[in-house]
Motif scaffolding. Structure first.
Motif, PDB file in Angstrom:
ATOM      1  N   UNK A  28      35.982  35.546  41.804  1.00 21.82           N
ATOM      2  CA  UNK A  28      36.743  35.234  43.011  1.00 21.82           C
ATOM      3  C   UNK A  28      38.241  35.068  42.763  1.00 21.82           C
ATOM      4  N   UNK A  29      38.629  34.852  41.511  1.00 22.78           N
ATOM      5  CA  UNK A  29      40.053  34.744  41.190  1.00 22.78           C
ATOM      6  C   UNK A  29      40.643  36.094  40.792  1.00 22.78           C
ATOM      7  N   UNK A  30      39.903  37.164  41.000  1.00 24.93           N
ATOM      8  CA  UNK A  30      40.367  38.488  40.616  1.00 24.93           C
ATOM      9  C   UNK A  30      40.015  38.830  39.191  1.00 24.93           C
ATOM     10  N   UNK A  31      39.437  37.889  38.479  1.00 20.81           N
ATOM     11  CA  UNK A  31      38.982  38.142  37.121  1.00 20.81           C
ATOM     12  C   UNK A  31      40.061  38.153  36.067  1.00 20.81           C
ATOM     13  N   UNK A  32      41.260  37.798  36.416  1.00 17.28           N
ATOM     14  CA  UNK A  32      42.357  37.876  35.456  1.00 17.28           C
ATOM     15  C   UNK A  32      42.253  36.763  34.426  1.00 17.28           C
ATOM     16  N   UNK A  33      42.218  37.131  33.162  1.00 17.61           N
ATOM     17  CA  UNK A  33      42.187  36.123  32.098  1.00 17.61           C
ATOM     18  C   UNK A  33      43.438  36.192  31.225  1.00 17.61           C
ATOM     19  N   UNK A  34      44.473  36.894  31.722  1.00 19.23           N
ATOM     20  CA  UNK A  34      45.684  37.026  30.913  1.00 19.23           C
ATOM     21  C   UNK A  34      46.861  36.262  31.478  1.00 19.23           C
ATOM     22  N   UNK A  35      46.713  35.725  32.685  1.00 19.20           N
ATOM     23  CA  UNK A  35      47.832  35.030  33.327  1.00 19.20           C
ATOM     24  C   UNK A  35      47.478  33.576  33.585  1.00 19.20           C
ATOM     25  N   UNK A  36      48.496  32.764  33.643  1.00 24.61           N
ATOM     26  CA  UNK A  36      48.277  31.372  33.967  1.00 24.61           C
ATOM     27  C   UNK A  36      49.378  30.944  34.927  1.00 24.61           C
ATOM     28  N   UNK A  37      49.094  30.410  36.082  1.00 24.87           N
ATOM     29  CA  UNK A  37      47.778  30.017  36.544  1.00 24.87           C
ATOM     30  C   UNK A  37      46.961  31.151  37.143  1.00 24.87           C
ATOM     31  N   UNK A  38      47.612  32.201  37.668  1.00 26.84           N
ATOM     32  CA  UNK A  38      46.858  33.314  38.222  1.00 26.84           C
ATOM     33  C   UNK A  38      47.722  34.562  38.228  1.00 26.84           C
ATOM     34  N   UNK A  39      47.081  35.699  38.451  1.00 21.82           N
ATOM     35  CA  UNK A  39      47.800  36.971  38.497  1.00 21.82           C
ATOM     36  C   UNK A  39      48.199  37.285  39.928  1.00 21.82           C
ATOM     37  N   UNK A  40      49.491  37.193  40.219  1.00 20.11           N
ATOM     38  CA  UNK A  40      49.954  37.513  41.558  1.00 20.11           C
ATOM     39  C   UNK A  40      49.997  39.019  41.792  1.00 20.11           C
ATOM     40  N   UNK A  41      50.205  39.789  40.726  1.00 21.23           N
ATOM     41  CA  UNK A  41      50.394  41.228  40.908  1.00 21.23           C
ATOM     42  C   UNK A  41      49.167  42.053  40.529  1.00 21.23           C
ATOM     43  N   UNK A  42      48.012  41.422  40.316  1.00 24.18           N
ATOM     44  CA  UNK A  42      46.852  42.161  39.825  1.00 24.18           C
ATOM     45  C   UNK A  42      46.438  43.288  40.771  1.00 24.18           C
ATOM     46  N   UNK A  43      46.627  43.119  42.069  1.00 19.45           N
ATOM     47  CA  UNK A  43      46.242  44.158  43.017  1.00 19.45           C
ATOM     48  C   UNK A  43      47.390  45.101  43.349  1.00 19.45           C
ATOM     49  N   UNK A  44      48.551  44.901  42.738  1.00 26.14           N
ATOM     50  CA  UNK A  44      49.687  45.760  43.014  1.00 26.14           C
ATOM     51  C   UNK A  44      49.910  46.807  41.924  1.00 26.14           C
ATOM     52  N   UNK A  45      49.279  46.623  40.773  1.00 26.02           N
ATOM     53  CA  UNK A  45      49.450  47.565  39.678  1.00 26.02           C
ATOM     54  C   UNK A  45      48.582  48.797  39.896  1.00 26.02           C
TER      55      UNK A  45
ATOM     56  N   UNK B 222      32.961  51.107  30.293  1.00 29.90           N
ATOM     57  CA  UNK B 222      33.346  50.276  31.422  1.00 29.90           C
ATOM     58  C   UNK B 222      33.681  48.879  30.925  1.00 29.90           C
ATOM     59  N   UNK B 223      34.351  48.133  31.758  1.00 27.78           N
ATOM     60  CA  UNK B 223      34.773  46.786  31.410  1.00 27.78           C
ATOM     61  C   UNK B 223      34.875  45.993  32.707  1.00 27.78           C
ATOM     62  N   UNK B 224      34.584  44.727  32.654  1.00 24.96           N
ATOM     63  CA  UNK B 224      34.624  43.893  33.859  1.00 24.96           C
ATOM     64  C   UNK B 224      35.938  43.130  33.960  1.00 24.96           C
ATOM     65  N   UNK B 225      36.291  42.800  35.187  1.00 22.31           N
ATOM     66  CA  UNK B 225      37.378  41.852  35.432  1.00 22.31           C
ATOM     67  C   UNK B 225      36.700  40.499  35.501  1.00 22.31           C
ATOM     68  N   UNK B 226      36.838  39.738  34.455  1.00 24.09           N
ATOM     69  CA  UNK B 226      36.165  38.444  34.395  1.00 24.09           C
ATOM     70  C   UNK B 226      37.017  37.464  33.627  1.00 24.09           C
ATOM     71  N   UNK B 227      37.190  36.299  34.190  1.00 21.78           N
ATOM     72  CA  UNK B 227      37.946  35.220  33.581  1.00 21.78           C
ATOM     73  C   UNK B 227      36.948  34.223  32.979  1.00 21.78           C
ATOM     74  N   UNK B 228      36.898  34.075  31.668  1.00 20.80           N
ATOM     75  CA  UNK B 228      35.952  33.148  31.034  1.00 20.80           C
ATOM     76  C   UNK B 228      36.119  31.691  31.454  1.00 20.80           C
ATOM     77  N   UNK B 229      37.206  31.363  32.157  1.00 23.65           N
ATOM     78  CA  UNK B 229      37.376  30.003  32.674  1.00 23.65           C
ATOM     79  C   UNK B 229      36.559  29.785  33.944  1.00 23.65           C
ATOM     80  N   UNK B 230      35.915  30.851  34.417  1.00 26.58           N
ATOM     81  CA  UNK B 230      35.103  30.790  35.630  1.00 26.58           C
ATOM     82  C   UNK B 230      33.624  30.904  35.252  1.00 26.58           C
ATOM     83  N   UNK B 231      32.729  30.556  36.198  1.00 25.55           N
ATOM     84  CA  UNK B 231      31.286  30.638  35.991  1.00 25.55           C
ATOM     85  C   UNK B 231      30.898  32.058  35.565  1.00 25.55           C
ATOM     86  N   UNK B 232      30.042  32.215  34.583  1.00 25.49           N
ATOM     87  CA  UNK B 232      29.190  31.244  33.898  1.00 25.49           C
ATOM     88  C   UNK B 232      29.786  30.720  32.589  1.00 25.49           C
TER      89      UNK B 232
END
Length: 161
Positions: free
Chosen positions: A25-42, A113-123
């Motif tokens: 639900x956070x877009x799966x970004x695990x490279x930005x803190x606190x979140x990726x504002x531009x993840x859907x613009x790239x 393939x690879x997922x957009x997943x942030x390990x700080x999120x469930x599970x």
């Protein structure tokens, strides 16, 4: 005429499909803190330089166009690969859900393939385990998977951990 989802509803699900096993639900970004504002613009033109686009290749993000090309060429089998497994690969109008629902024999190329997943999120598992959970979800609810070895005869691709 087929009933393809519109672009604004590209992550449509069937009522029978349970939620994904990861929280993206956070877009799966695990490279930005606190979140990726531009993840859907790239925008990307390729994943790696090893990929080339030939004159006989088609590139489209239109589900209707992809479906029409497959029908025009009498193609029933579709192998889907790319990023991101839990998002575009599964949910776009040209990908797994739409192709399965439109009668194609679909296979996920799981090593490409690879997922957009942030390990700080469930599970709360590492990125690679998150991707594996999404692949298992796809295999259970949508289509079988294969590795690149089935087409190349070489060892399957592995991302560096």
């Amino acid at each position: 005429h087929i009933d393809l989802p519109t672009e604004d509803k590209w992550r449509y699900r069937t009522e029978e499909e349970p939620p994904l096993p990861i929280d993206d639900s956070d877009g799966g970004c695990d490279t930005c803190d606190p979140e990726c504002d531009d993840v859907n613009q790239r925008k990307w033109s390729r994943q790696i330089d090893l990929l080339t686009i030939g004159k006989e290749d088609y590139i489209s993000d239109s589900g209707q166009e992809v479906y029409n090309i497959l029908e025009d060429r009498d193609r029933k089998n579709v192998v889907v690969m790319g990023v991101h497994t839990n998002m575009c690969v599964l949910g776009r109008p040209f990908s797994i859900r739409a192709n399965v629902q439109n009668g194609k024999d679909v296979y996920l190329m799981r090593d490409l393939t690879d997922a957009m997943y942030n390990p700080k999120m469930f599970p709360y598992v590492d990125h690679f385990q998150g991707t594996e959970l999404v692949i298992e979800h796809i295999e259970k609810h949508w289509c079988p998977s294969m590795t690149s070895a089935a087409l190349t005869g070489e060892e399957p691709f592995q991302f560096k951990r």
